[in-house]
Design an enzyme around this catalytic site. Structure first.
Site, mmCIF file in Angstrom:
data_model
loop_
_atom_site.group_PDB
_atom_site.id
_atom_site.type_symbol
_atom_site.label_atom_id
_atom_site.label_comp_id
_atom_site.label_asym_id
_atom_site.label_seq_id
_atom_site.Cartn_x
_atom_site.Cartn_y
_atom_site.Cartn_z
ATOM 1 N N ASP A 13 -5.347 -3.593 11.535
ATOM 2 C CA ASP A 13 -5.281 -2.270 12.180
ATOM 3 C C ASP A 13 -6.632 -1.786 12.695
ATOM 4 O O ASP A 13 -6.733 -1.191 13.768
ATOM 5 C CB ASP A 13 -4.804 -1.207 11.183
ATOM 6 C CG ASP A 13 -3.356 -1.362 10.799
ATOM 7 O OD1 ASP A 13 -2.646 -2.146 11.440
ATOM 8 O OD2 ASP A 13 -2.947 -0.700 9.826
ATOM 9 N N HIS A 14 -7.668 -2.018 11.894
ATOM 10 C CA HIS A 14 -8.931 -1.351 12.227
ATOM 11 C C HIS A 14 -9.755 -2.076 13.277
ATOM 12 O O HIS A 14 -10.751 -1.545 13.756
ATOM 13 C CB HIS A 14 -9.702 -1.020 10.948
ATOM 14 C CG HIS A 14 -8.889 -0.050 10.128
ATOM 15 N ND1 HIS A 14 -8.571 1.203 10.617
ATOM 16 C CD2 HIS A 14 -8.253 -0.180 8.947
ATOM 17 C CE1 HIS A 14 -7.790 1.817 9.729
ATOM 18 N NE2 HIS A 14 -7.577 1.001 8.709
ATOM 19 N N HIS A 47 0.178 -1.874 11.039
ATOM 20 C CA HIS A 47 0.891 -0.613 10.829
ATOM 21 C C HIS A 47 0.975 0.117 12.164
ATOM 22 O O HIS A 47 -0.040 0.567 12.692
ATOM 23 C CB HIS A 47 0.102 0.216 9.797
ATOM 24 C CG HIS A 47 0.746 1.518 9.421
ATOM 25 N ND1 HIS A 47 0.215 2.334 8.451
ATOM 26 C CD2 HIS A 47 1.854 2.143 9.865
ATOM 27 C CE1 HIS A 47 0.978 3.417 8.330
ATOM 28 N NE2 HIS A 47 1.977 3.326 9.183
ATOM 29 N N ARG A 49 1.628 3.238 13.645
ATOM 30 C CA ARG A 49 1.782 4.638 13.220
ATOM 31 C C ARG A 49 2.461 5.449 14.313
ATOM 32 O O ARG A 49 2.352 5.127 15.501
ATOM 33 C CB ARG A 49 0.418 5.252 12.889
ATOM 34 C CG ARG A 49 -0.238 4.645 11.652
ATOM 35 C CD ARG A 49 -1.464 5.438 11.243
ATOM 36 N NE ARG A 49 -1.101 6.706 10.677
ATOM 37 C CZ ARG A 49 -1.161 7.021 9.390
ATOM 38 N NH1 ARG A 49 -1.615 6.151 8.508
ATOM 39 N NH2 ARG A 49 -0.812 8.213 8.971
ATOM 40 N N GLU A 74 4.255 -2.818 9.077
ATOM 41 C CA GLU A 74 4.267 -1.587 8.270
ATOM 42 C C GLU A 74 4.717 -0.435 9.133
ATOM 43 O O GLU A 74 4.216 -0.262 10.256
ATOM 44 C CB GLU A 74 2.859 -1.266 7.776
ATOM 45 C CG GLU A 74 2.456 -2.029 6.570
ATOM 46 C CD GLU A 74 1.096 -1.551 6.082
ATOM 47 O OE1 GLU A 74 0.633 -0.473 6.473
ATOM 48 O OE2 GLU A 74 0.492 -2.288 5.318
ATOM 49 N N THR A 105 -2.874 5.711 4.461
ATOM 50 C CA THR A 105 -1.663 5.917 3.664
ATOM 51 C C THR A 105 -2.085 6.321 2.256
ATOM 52 O O THR A 105 -2.448 5.478 1.440
ATOM 53 C CB THR A 105 -0.829 4.618 3.651
ATOM 54 O OG1 THR A 105 -0.825 4.074 4.957
ATOM 55 C CG2 THR A 105 0.585 4.887 3.198
ATOM 56 N N GLU A 155 5.493 -3.065 -2.873
ATOM 57 C CA GLU A 155 4.043 -3.216 -2.792
ATOM 58 C C GLU A 155 3.436 -2.059 -3.571
ATOM 59 O O GLU A 155 3.714 -0.888 -3.272
ATOM 60 C CB GLU A 155 3.572 -3.207 -1.334
ATOM 61 C CG GLU A 155 2.055 -3.353 -1.255
ATOM 62 C CD GLU A 155 1.531 -3.716 0.127
ATOM 63 O OE1 GLU A 155 2.259 -4.344 0.905
ATOM 64 O OE2 GLU A 155 0.377 -3.370 0.397
ATOM 65 N N HIS A 221 -9.087 -2.805 5.661
ATOM 66 C CA HIS A 221 -10.253 -2.023 6.073
ATOM 67 C C HIS A 221 -11.569 -2.657 5.621
ATOM 68 O O HIS A 221 -12.508 -2.789 6.409
ATOM 69 C CB HIS A 221 -10.123 -0.594 5.534
ATOM 70 C CG HIS A 221 -11.152 0.340 6.053
ATOM 71 N ND1 HIS A 221 -12.243 0.728 5.311
ATOM 72 C CD2 HIS A 221 -11.288 0.937 7.258
ATOM 73 C CE1 HIS A 221 -12.987 1.535 6.037
ATOM 74 N NE2 HIS A 221 -12.424 1.682 7.213
HETATM 75 N N1 PXP Z 1 -0.832 -2.159 2.223
HETATM 76 C C1 PXP Z 1 -0.300 -1.041 2.774
HETATM 77 C C2 PXP Z 1 1.139 -0.751 2.527
HETATM 78 C C3 PXP Z 1 -1.084 -0.186 3.582
HETATM 79 O O1 PXP Z 1 -0.531 0.924 4.118
HETATM 80 C C4 PXP Z 1 -2.422 -0.536 3.845
HETATM 81 C C5 PXP Z 1 -3.239 0.320 4.762
HETATM 82 O O2 PXP Z 1 -2.667 0.373 6.026
HETATM 83 C C6 PXP Z 1 -2.919 -1.707 3.270
HETATM 84 C C7 PXP Z 1 -2.118 -2.481 2.445
HETATM 85 C C8 PXP Z 1 -4.315 -2.167 3.514
HETATM 86 O O3 PXP Z 1 -5.219 -1.227 2.997
HETATM 87 P P1 PXP Z 1 -6.763 -1.380 3.321
HETATM 88 O O4 PXP Z 1 -6.891 -1.308 4.795
HETATM 89 O O5 PXP Z 1 -7.366 -0.229 2.601
HETATM 90 O O6 PXP Z 1 -7.192 -2.704 2.766
#
Ligand code: PXP
Length: 248
Positions: A13-14, A47, A49, A74, A105, A155, A221
């Protein structure tokens, strides 16, 4: 892959967050996904959004086209997202809570409070062949509800554990870890497949990776941040190494 092995889902995502800060086409999340795949990711998580703040509809189209590993899509439990998921039929769908004002989230889904609606919501996704996962806190009530509505996977939200770890609040961290451990075992005993994720870093991943019932970690992230310093391939490889070492 043997049964005890732990899958790594890399959340891209990022990469899209950085792209969208300027608009335009780079950095490309699909290129990141392909690199992550080559570096040892077993799946890619994205994800979509409601406000499209990072991943966009065309990213999902492109990921479905380009990936050879499974896509874990997601999404919030909305009609719009259900239609998109049913059009693409990704390998996995993970239902997450979503509020516009939150940065990420922040909590797990309140399955217990919305059992009927969610049971109806996931039915068509399951019928379409998607493996449905529900993102929840390590809470027996939520696990029981996820089980009752027919989810195949839960999860567990590791965000609080990671935050306490980062803040040096070790008693709170250990209490969270204990809950994650107990609830992984409990969910597994009900026949649910157990995944975990949110906020995991090189420092915090190993205690969670060591739970024998956990089959998949989804991490984003931190890895995308780490890629700035060492490149995405070594960043993913190091996470893979730490997870495998924790698993023994
Ligand atoms: N799992 C789910 C269900 C999430 O919503 C996220 C964040 O979008 C992640 C895992 C990954 O989290 P992070 O980006 O903090 O590693």
């Amino acid at each position: 892959m043997t049964d005890h092995q732990l899958r790594l889902g890399v959340n891209i995502d990022h990469v899209a967050t950085v792209r969208n800060a300027r608009g335009g086409a780079y950095p490309d999340p699909v290129r990141a996904a392909k690199l992550a795949e080559e570096a040892g990711a077993d799946g890619i998580t994205a994800h979509l959004r409601e406000d499209r703040r990072h991943i966009t509809d065309s990213d999902i189209d492109a990921l479905m086209e380009a990936l050879t590993v499974p896509l874990n899509f997601e999404m919030a439990a909305t009609d719009e997202m259900q239609k998109i998921a049913l059009r693409h039929k990704p390998h996995a769908v993970c239902i997450v809570p979503e509020k516009r004002e939150e940065r990420t989230t922040e909590g797990g889904l309140e399955v217990a409070r919305e059992e009927n609606r969610l049971a109806h919501f996931i039915g068509p996704l399951r019928d379409a062949g998607c493996r449905v996962s529900i993102f929840i806190a390590a809470d027996r009530k939520q696990i029981d509800a996820a089980h009752r509505i027919g989810a195949e996977v839960i999860e567990l939200h590791t965000g609080a554990y990671c935050d306490y770890h980062a803040e040096g609040r070790f008693e709170d961290r250990d209490r969270e870890l204990e809950a994650l451990r107990d609830m992984s075992a409990y969910a597994h005993s009900l026949g649910l497949e157990v995944h975990a994720g949110h906020g995991l870093t090189y420092d915090s991943v190993q205690p969670v990776a060591a739970f024998p019932e956990v089959r998949e970690l989804n991490i984003g992230h931190f890895l995308i941040g780490e890629a700035i310093f060492r490149g995405l391939t070594p960043a993913v490889q190091e996470m893979r190494r730490l997870m495998d070492a924790a698993r023994g």
